[in-house]
Design a protein around this motif. Structure first.
Motif, PDB file in Angstrom:
ATOM      1  N   LYS A  89       0.827  -1.213   0.000  1.00 48.60           N
ATOM      2  CA  LYS A  89       0.000   0.000   0.000  1.00 48.60           C
ATOM      3  C   LYS A  89       0.862   1.264   0.000  1.00 48.60           C
ATOM      4  CE  LYS A  89      -3.772   0.075   2.501  1.00 48.60           C
ATOM      5  NZ  LYS A  89      -4.651   0.156   3.672  1.00 48.60           N
ATOM      6  N   HIS A  92       2.177   3.660  -3.883  1.00 49.31           N
ATOM      7  CA  HIS A  92       0.888   4.012  -4.475  1.00 49.31           C
ATOM      8  C   HIS A  92       0.966   5.313  -5.262  1.00 49.31           C
ATOM      9  CE1 HIS A  92       0.911   6.143  -0.563  1.00 49.31           C
ATOM     10  NE2 HIS A  92       0.284   7.100  -1.233  1.00 49.31           N
ATOM     11  N   CYS A  94      -1.343   8.800  -5.818  1.00 48.25           N
ATOM     12  CA  CYS A  94      -2.386   9.520  -5.094  1.00 48.25           C
ATOM     13  C   CYS A  94      -3.028  10.565  -5.993  1.00 48.25           C
ATOM     14  CB  CYS A  94      -1.791  10.189  -3.856  1.00 48.25           C
ATOM     15  SG  CYS A  94      -3.025  11.114  -2.912  1.00 48.25           S
ATOM     16  N   TYR A 114     -12.868  -0.062  -1.046  1.00 47.36           N
ATOM     17  CA  TYR A 114     -11.865   0.897  -0.592  1.00 47.36           C
ATOM     18  C   TYR A 114     -11.630   0.655   0.889  1.00 47.36           C
ATOM     19  CZ  TYR A 114     -15.857   3.451   1.303  1.00 47.36           C
ATOM     20  OH  TYR A 114     -16.981   3.800   2.003  1.00 47.36           O
ATOM     21  N   VAL A 117      -6.224   3.504   6.111  1.00 43.67           N
ATOM     22  CA  VAL A 117      -4.801   3.175   6.233  1.00 43.67           C
ATOM     23  C   VAL A 117      -4.576   1.877   6.988  1.00 43.67           C
ATOM     24  CG1 VAL A 117      -4.357   4.529   8.335  1.00 43.67           C
ATOM     25  CG2 VAL A 117      -2.524   4.184   6.652  1.00 43.67           C
ATOM     26  N   GLN A 133      -8.488  10.645   3.601  1.00 45.82           N
ATOM     27  CA  GLN A 133      -7.873   9.792   2.583  1.00 45.82           C
ATOM     28  C   GLN A 133      -8.371   8.355   2.721  1.00 45.82           C
ATOM     29  OE1 GLN A 133      -3.961   9.370   5.400  1.00 45.82           O
ATOM     30  NE2 GLN A 133      -3.576   9.694   3.261  1.00 45.82           N
ATOM     31  N   TRP A 135      -7.763   4.254   0.398  1.00 46.82           N
ATOM     32  CA  TRP A 135      -7.037   3.538  -0.640  1.00 46.82           C
ATOM     33  C   TRP A 135      -7.942   2.537  -1.326  1.00 46.82           C
ATOM     34  CZ3 TRP A 135      -4.995   5.533   3.627  1.00 46.82           C
ATOM     35  CH2 TRP A 135      -3.781   6.196   3.525  1.00 46.82           C
ATOM     36  N   TRP A 143      -2.048   0.140  -5.944  1.00 46.33           N
ATOM     37  CA  TRP A 143      -2.758   0.917  -4.938  1.00 46.33           C
ATOM     38  C   TRP A 143      -2.928   2.355  -5.393  1.00 46.33           C
ATOM     39  CZ3 TRP A 143      -5.418  -0.843  -0.964  1.00 46.33           C
ATOM     40  CH2 TRP A 143      -5.133  -2.114  -0.476  1.00 46.33           C
ATOM     41  N   GLU A 145      -4.340   6.006  -3.796  1.00 43.88           N
ATOM     42  CA  GLU A 145      -4.848   6.793  -2.663  1.00 43.88           C
ATOM     43  C   GLU A 145      -5.699   7.900  -3.253  1.00 43.88           C
ATOM     44  OE1 GLU A 145      -3.431  10.094   0.636  1.00 43.88           O
ATOM     45  OE2 GLU A 145      -1.922   8.700  -0.152  1.00 43.88           O
ATOM     46  N   ASN A 147      -7.525  11.439  -1.864  1.00 44.91           N
ATOM     47  CA  ASN A 147      -7.624  12.327  -0.722  1.00 44.91           C
ATOM     48  C   ASN A 147      -8.220  13.673  -1.127  1.00 44.91           C
ATOM     49  OD1 ASN A 147      -5.583  14.218  -1.503  1.00 44.91           O
ATOM     50  ND2 ASN A 147      -3.990  12.949  -0.596  1.00 44.91           N
TER      51      ASN A 147
END
Length: 151
Positions: A89, A92, A94, A114, A117, A133, A135, A143, A145, A147
């Motif tokens: 993870k 990733h 983002c 989803y 963390v 956020q 993932w 992965w 993310e 946010n």
């Protein structure tokens, strides 16, 4: 011209020019490339789930899709992987969205899992700086993310 001005010009000019040189030679992110199994499936995910816009790619071979992900940065999908893989993870990509909550509603409608963390499914994390956020994985296991960071 005063002596102090001349001294400043003599000693400050090289420092200023070095800073200008450094700014012109800093590396910037051009692109991230990911190797995918099915270019159509991955392309659908990045276009319709993430919402990225495609840009022209030079190969025109049906095995590449390029996306704009910033003012000068791109994401390249390249078909040819034999199978999806397991990734950590912490490794990733983002993407920031205006509303994490609205994005989650979209994922729920599409039945896309989803997690936060800690790995708790269907939950998100709020960082100490107030950013929300979560993932998820793309079709190849990479992965992603999502946010709501503002910058």
């Amino acid at each position: 011209m005063k002596k102090s001005t001349v001294i400043c010009l003599l000693f400050c000019a090289p420092i200023c020019s070095n800073n200008v040189f450094a700014q012109k030679t800093k590396a910037i992110l051009n692109h991230i490339a990911i190797f995918v199994v099915d270019i159509k499936k991955s392309g659908d995910f990045y276009s319709n789930v993430i919402g990225l816009d495609t840009i022209p790619e030079p190969f025109h071979d049906g095995k590449h899709i390029w996306y704009r992900v910033g003012p000068v940065s791109h994401l390249h999908l390249i078909e040819g992987a034999r199978e999806p893989k397991n990734y950590f993870k912490n490794n990733h990509i983002c993407f920031s969205v205006p509303s994490v909550e609205e994005f989650i509603v979209k994922l729920q409608k599409l039945n896309i899992a989803y997690e936060n963390v800690a790995g708790e499914t269907g939950k998100f994390t709020r960082r100490v700086d107030g950013v929300t956020q979560f993932w998820m994985r793309d079709p190849d296991g990479y992965w992603i993310e999502i946010n709501d960071a503002k910058d």
